[in-house]
Scaffold this motif. Sequence first.
Motif, PDB file in Angstrom:
ATOM      1  N   ALA A  15       0.838  -1.206   0.000  1.00 11.37           N
ATOM      2  CA  ALA A  15       0.000   0.000   0.000  1.00 11.37           C
ATOM      3  C   ALA A  15       0.872   1.254   0.000  1.00 11.37           C
ATOM      4  O   ALA A  15       0.555   2.242  -0.672  1.00 11.37           O
ATOM      5  N   GLY A  16       1.975   1.209   0.730  1.00 13.08           N
ATOM      6  CA  GLY A  16       2.891   2.340   0.759  1.00 13.08           C
ATOM      7  C   GLY A  16       3.528   2.595  -0.597  1.00 13.08           C
ATOM      8  O   GLY A  16       3.714   3.747  -1.003  1.00 13.08           O
ATOM      9  N   GLN A  18       2.172   1.859  -3.513  1.00  9.01           N
ATOM     10  CA  GLN A  18       1.127   2.440  -4.356  1.00  9.01           C
ATOM     11  C   GLN A  18       0.906   3.914  -4.023  1.00  9.01           C
ATOM     12  O   GLN A  18       0.758   4.751  -4.924  1.00  9.01           O
ATOM     13  N   LYS A  19       0.894   4.241  -2.741  1.00  2.61           N
ATOM     14  CA  LYS A  19       0.703   5.629  -2.328  1.00  2.61           C
ATOM     15  C   LYS A  19       1.855   6.497  -2.835  1.00  2.61           C
ATOM     16  O   LYS A  19       1.641   7.602  -3.325  1.00  2.61           O
ATOM     17  N   GLY A  20       3.070   5.991  -2.727  1.00  2.48           N
ATOM     18  CA  GLY A  20       4.229   6.736  -3.202  1.00  2.48           C
ATOM     19  C   GLY A  20       4.197   6.952  -4.704  1.00  2.48           C
ATOM     20  O   GLY A  20       4.523   8.042  -5.193  1.00  2.48           O
ATOM     21  N   LEU A  22       1.544   7.111  -6.576  1.00  5.79           N
ATOM     22  CA  LEU A  22       0.502   8.100  -6.841  1.00  5.79           C
ATOM     23  C   LEU A  22       1.016   9.507  -6.556  1.00  5.79           C
ATOM     24  O   LEU A  22       0.773  10.438  -7.322  1.00  5.79           O
ATOM     25  N   GLN A  23       1.760   9.652  -5.471  1.00  5.72           N
ATOM     26  CA  GLN A  23       2.297  10.966  -5.112  1.00  5.72           C
ATOM     27  C   GLN A  23       3.301  11.448  -6.159  1.00  5.72           C
ATOM     28  O   GLN A  23       3.314  12.624  -6.514  1.00  5.72           O
ATOM     29  N   GLN A  26       1.258  12.597  -9.163  1.00  2.82           N
ATOM     30  CA  GLN A  26       0.604  13.877  -8.902  1.00  2.82           C
ATOM     31  C   GLN A  26       1.618  15.025  -8.938  1.00  2.82           C
ATOM     32  O   GLN A  26       1.333  16.097  -9.481  1.00  2.82           O
ATOM     33  N   LYS A  52       6.711  17.063  -3.925  1.00  5.67           N
ATOM     34  CA  LYS A  52       5.798  15.914  -3.900  1.00  5.67           C
ATOM     35  C   LYS A  52       6.441  14.695  -4.558  1.00  5.67           C
ATOM     36  O   LYS A  52       6.319  13.571  -4.072  1.00  5.67           O
ATOM     37  N   GLY A  56       7.240  11.221  -2.668  1.00  4.52           N
ATOM     38  CA  GLY A  56       6.723   9.957  -3.190  1.00  4.52           C
ATOM     39  C   GLY A  56       7.824   8.947  -3.416  1.00  4.52           C
ATOM     40  O   GLY A  56       7.668   7.758  -3.128  1.00  4.52           O
ATOM     41  N   GLN A  59       8.803   7.546  -0.136  1.00  4.49           N
ATOM     42  CA  GLN A  59       7.745   6.640   0.322  1.00  4.49           C
ATOM     43  C   GLN A  59       7.905   5.266  -0.321  1.00  4.49           C
ATOM     44  O   GLN A  59       7.812   4.242   0.347  1.00  4.49           O
ATOM     45  N   SER A  63       8.836   1.816   1.680  1.00  2.00           N
ATOM     46  CA  SER A  63       7.891   0.709   1.605  1.00  2.00           C
ATOM     47  C   SER A  63       8.513  -0.520   0.958  1.00  2.00           C
ATOM     48  O   SER A  63       8.198  -1.655   1.340  1.00  2.00           O
TER      49      SER A  63
END
Length: 82
Positions: A15-16, A18-20, A22-23, A26, A52, A56, A59, A63
């Motif tokens: 999940a980390g 994926q979040k990274g 995405l960041q 963005q 950002k 990311g 992150q 992760s």
Amino acid sequence: MEVGGLGGALSAGLAGIQKGELQVTQGAQQVASASTQRPVTSNSEVTDGLVKEKQGQRQVEASAKVVEAYSQTIGSLVDITV
């Protein structure tokens, strides 16, 4: 031996990542948008986007280490039980 807690570590690591990702996406979009708008927006827009992206990236790196530790732990458990 219960290894259910390790699955939670794997889920958190993935999940980390994926979040990274995405960041990073963005941030890149923010930089591209700020760079192509007419009139060109302030440097703070570009700077914020680059920050950002770097956050990311960090992150994802952190992760990935969680996932790697999970993998090593599972490998060690398999070696012990075989």
